[in-house]
Design a protein around this motif. Sequence first.
Motif, PDB file in Angstrom:
ATOM      1  N   ARG A  91       0.856  -1.184   0.000  1.00 24.68           N
ATOM      2  CA  ARG A  91       0.000   0.000   0.000  1.00 24.68           C
ATOM      3  C   ARG A  91       0.885   1.225   0.000  1.00 24.68           C
ATOM      4  O   ARG A  91       2.042   1.174   0.392  1.00 24.68           O
ATOM      5  N   TRP A 106      -3.120   6.396   4.074  1.00 26.63           N
ATOM      6  CA  TRP A 106      -2.704   5.211   3.312  1.00 26.63           C
ATOM      7  C   TRP A 106      -3.793   4.819   2.334  1.00 26.63           C
ATOM      8  O   TRP A 106      -4.973   4.813   2.662  1.00 26.63           O
ATOM      9  N   LYS A 107      -3.408   4.464   1.120  1.00 23.81           N
ATOM     10  CA  LYS A 107      -4.339   3.941   0.117  1.00 23.81           C
ATOM     11  C   LYS A 107      -4.659   2.494   0.486  1.00 23.81           C
ATOM     12  O   LYS A 107      -3.962   1.872   1.278  1.00 23.81           O
TER      13      LYS A 107
END
Length: 157
Positions: A91, A106-107
Amino acid sequence: MAMKRRFGRSAATAALVAGVVAAGMVGATGTAHASNSKWYSCYGGEQVYNDPVIGGPYLCGGRWGDPKIVYFPDKVAQVFVVGTDHAIWTREMYRWDWGTSDPRDWKPWQSLGGAVTGQVSIASEYGYTLQLVTTGTDGKSWYKNKEANGVWSGWFR
């Protein structure tokens, strides 16, 4: 035993920033810099862990090693772990800055696939490209490349 950070949040931030500056990990060359160092350390042997900053769950400690992270010149941080399904997961966090970044930046996690029996490592990196290496269920080293455009290769030996 749970995974513990080596320092408290403010000390960790200061130590990381000092280490990044001292190591020349930002700025001058415009290349990515991998960290196989233990910015997080797993204590107490192999475990499943869900970190409050990077999330999870993932396998940690012992043969699974610690999370690995790459810092790209455009302030993107990318972390790599072994998931509970024994695949490699990653990520990214955009606008990475340890002093101000929020864990919610965070993705989502992305599976890179694989069936691994050991930790993931960053074998090489240059600019916005990198190569991962891990041990497959056949006991051999397997590699996966990320190109500068963000596209991942398949796993290969």
